[in-house]
Design a protein around this motif. Structure first.
Motif, short mmCIF file in Angstrom:
data_model
loop_
_atom_site.label_atom_id
_atom_site.label_comp_id
_atom_site.label_asym_id
_atom_site.label_seq_id
_atom_site.Cartn_x
_atom_site.Cartn_y
_atom_site.Cartn_z
N LEU A 196 37.07 41.50 43.44
CA LEU A 196 36.37 40.71 43.69
C LEU A 196 34.66 40.69 43.66
O LEU A 196 34.09 40.03 43.18
CB LEU A 196 36.49 40.35 45.35
N LEU A 197 34.42 42.06 43.59
CA LEU A 197 32.99 42.26 43.39
C LEU A 197 32.74 42.14 41.82
O LEU A 197 31.64 41.60 41.56
CB LEU A 197 32.76 43.97 43.92
N ARG A 198 33.57 42.61 41.14
CA ARG A 198 33.35 42.18 39.47
C ARG A 198 33.23 40.84 39.23
O ARG A 198 32.52 40.46 38.35
CB ARG A 198 34.42 43.09 38.94
N GLY A 199 34.16 40.13 40.05
CA GLY A 199 34.05 38.68 39.75
C GLY A 199 32.77 37.98 40.29
O GLY A 199 32.15 37.00 39.53
N LEU A 200 32.17 38.42 41.50
CA LEU A 200 30.68 38.11 42.01
C LEU A 200 29.60 38.71 41.05
O LEU A 200 28.77 37.66 40.62
CB LEU A 200 30.62 38.85 43.04
N ASP A 201 29.73 39.79 40.30
CA ASP A 201 28.64 40.28 39.55
C ASP A 201 28.41 39.55 38.20
O ASP A 201 27.54 39.16 37.79
CB ASP A 201 29.03 41.78 39.23
N CYS A 202 29.56 39.03 37.70
CA CYS A 202 29.80 38.51 36.51
C CYS A 202 29.31 36.93 36.49
O CYS A 202 28.89 36.15 35.68
CB CYS A 202 30.83 38.44 35.69
N GLY A 203 29.44 36.37 37.65
CA GLY A 203 29.21 34.81 38.08
C GLY A 203 30.65 33.96 37.84
O GLY A 203 30.75 32.79 37.88
N ALA A 204 31.78 34.95 37.93
CA ALA A 204 33.04 34.03 38.01
C ALA A 204 33.22 33.46 39.40
O ALA A 204 33.84 32.46 39.51
CB ALA A 204 34.05 35.13 37.47
N LEU A 205 32.76 34.14 40.50
CA LEU A 205 32.90 33.77 41.68
C LEU A 205 31.59 33.77 42.45
O LEU A 205 30.39 34.47 42.08
CB LEU A 205 33.72 34.88 42.49
N ASP A 206 31.60 32.86 43.59
CA ASP A 206 30.22 32.92 44.57
C ASP A 206 30.62 33.44 45.67
O ASP A 206 31.55 33.57 46.20
CB ASP A 206 29.84 31.31 44.54
N LEU A 207 29.28 34.07 46.17
CA LEU A 207 29.48 34.96 47.41
C LEU A 207 29.94 33.99 48.60
O LEU A 207 30.69 34.47 49.37
CB LEU A 207 28.18 35.51 47.82
N ALA A 208 29.37 32.68 48.65
CA ALA A 208 29.84 31.93 49.70
C ALA A 208 31.36 31.64 49.79
O ALA A 208 32.05 31.89 50.76
CB ALA A 208 29.29 30.64 49.70
N GLU A 209 31.93 31.62 48.58
CA GLU A 209 33.47 31.08 48.44
C GLU A 209 34.16 32.56 49.07
O GLU A 209 35.48 32.50 49.43
CB GLU A 209 33.74 30.61 47.32
N VAL A 210 33.66 33.73 48.25
CA VAL A 210 34.36 35.01 48.65
C VAL A 210 34.56 35.29 50.31
O VAL A 210 35.34 35.69 50.98
CB VAL A 210 33.77 36.04 47.80
N THR A 211 33.18 35.03 50.78
CA THR A 211 33.04 35.33 52.32
C THR A 211 33.73 34.33 53.13
O THR A 211 34.49 34.88 54.04
CB THR A 211 31.66 35.25 52.76
N ASP A 212 33.77 33.05 52.61
CA ASP A 212 34.69 32.21 53.41
C ASP A 212 36.33 32.49 53.51
O ASP A 212 36.89 32.39 54.34
CB ASP A 212 34.43 30.87 52.47
#
Length: 434
Positions: free
Chosen positions: A393-409
């Protein structure tokens, strides 16, 4: 016996036994901590872009992004055409395409290496001196303006006798130029190519130590990547894994192992038509690199493809499918970084990376959430798996594949909590597994 009844606990061994064993293993404990500190927990770029020293200029990063966007406009002007080319599922087509375009506009290059080795070749000394000084000035200016890639640096010439002095001088000019322009920037990366013997790594360590002393830098400030391009770097004449010895020879300064697809393949006699990242010889080399680096904090990078997405649309699509497939294959094997040699590779680099993380996002988030809440589910995950889920999940966040809001949710976890799962201390994994 009722569940509420008090159990009688007895032992047979004296406390001194445990103390003696702990004392005997204290050197091993210290050795494990020294040699296997674990992942540093910092961002790892998804790729490294190589630009020859004479071609690099202040507009290189933006130019690569613009050229990649132009390629999309010409050969895949919408999500449907891009998805049809790469075989993306309908539910991923729109989100991936939108994120690829946004990435190319915002941060087209995550890691850039100004190349003074194969991509630059032999030049008159005065010319390479000037190019190295220019590279330092431009990187310093970009860092000051906030226009630099997150990671930038140079690849010098190797430590072999014929080019050793030239490589040392280029590195000295480059680092000195950075110091004279305000200091070493964050995200500085240096690459040492064609490493064959651990002694060459030791020489690089001595070189960096000398520079740190000369400029009053903290000891250990400078690290470097080791490029694996020869058979001798994988297996030594005595049968040992040379790459493992290289990591130790770096004395904590090694930051990465980069696989050199074409030099390594040629070293083994693989014909040009079959030199690729999915050749069995490449798989073997990268597997050895991966095992040698595991737990050391040194990261492994895949190599590149030399098939460029240029020409008519049909030819571009063929090259895109090849690059996309190789990148997805590497990601599934836990090689989270690779090389890109042409702006046209950027759309499929990011498409592959974004699809990889978005496809697995829901399941990874649910599993980590259940693990964190200890609610169970249809998969019994252990601490080591929670570590992998957090890292994913962190790698997805770092590269822009995921957004922090959707991961936190989806997980109920903050970024700090994710980092706690992804980079636990050695004792945490052992204790929580018991």
């Amino acid at each position: 016996m009722g569940q509420g009844q008090q159990e009688t606990v007895t032992t047979s061994l004296a406390g001194a036994v445990s103390e003696e064993i702990s004392a005997s293993l204290a050197p091993v404990d210290a050795e494990l901590d020294r040699r296997y500190p674990g992942d540093p927990g910092t961002r790892q770029p998804v790729h490294t872009v190589y630009v020859p020293g004479d071609a690099f200029d202040a507009g290189t990063i933006r130019s690569w992004g613009d050229q990649a966007l132009t390629a999309l406009d010409e050969h895949a002007p919408d999500a449907a055409s891009f998805a049809a080319c790469l075989g993306l599922s309908p539910d991923l087509a729109g989100p991936v395409y939108a994120r690829v375009r946004a990435k190319l506009e915002r941060e087209p290059v995550e890691d850039l290496r100004v190349d003074f080795e194969d991509g630059y070749g032999p030049r008159p000394d005065a010319e390479e001196d000037a190019a190295a000084a220019r590279a330092a000035r431009l990187i310093a200016e970009a860092s000051a303006k906030g226009t630099a890639a997150p990671y930038m640096g140079i690849r010098m010439k190797c430590m072999e006798a014929a080019v050793r002095d030239r490589g040392i001088r280029t590195l000295d000019i480059f680092l000195t130029g950075l110091m004279e322009s305000g200091g070493l920037p964050d995200g500085l990366l240096l690459t040492l190519p064609k490493v064959t013997y651990p002694e060459q790594v030791t020489a690089m360590v001595r070189l960096l130590e000398a520079f740190e002393r000369a400029r009053g830098l903290d000891a250990g400030r400078l690290g470097f990547e080791i490029q694996i391009e020869t058979s001798q770097s994988i297996l030594a004449t005595d049968g040992t894994a040379t790459v493992a010895r290289m990591i130790q020879a770096a004395q904590g300064r090694a930051t990465g192992l980069h696989y050199g697809t074409f030099d390594y393949s040629a070293c083994l006699g693989v014909s040009a038509a079959h030199q690729a990242g999915d050749h069995p010889a490449a798989d073997h080399a990268k597997a050895v690199m991966q095992v040698a680096a595991a737990g050391t904090g040194v990261r492994v990078s895949d190599g590149s493809t030399n098939v460029l997405p240029v020409g008519p649309t049909r030819q571009v699509h063929d090259a895109w499918r090849l690059h996309y497939g190789l990148t997805r294959r590497a990601l599934s094997r836990a090689y989270y970084q690779g090389w890109d040699m042409h702006p046209g590779h950027l759309p499929t680099r990011y498409a592959a990376v974004f699809a990889f993380y978005r496809e697995g996002f829901t399941q990874a988030a649910e599993r980590l959430s259940r693990y964190a809440d200890r609610t169970g589910g249809d998969v019994m995950d252990e601490p080591a798996t929670a570590k992998a889920l957090g890292g994913y999940l962190l790698r997805g966040l770092d590269c822009g594949a995921l957004d922090l809001a959707e991961v936190t949710d989806a997980t109920g976890l903050t970024r700090a909590a994710l980092e706690g799962f992804a980079t636990p201390r050695r004792g945490d994994l052992t204790a929580s597994a018991q």
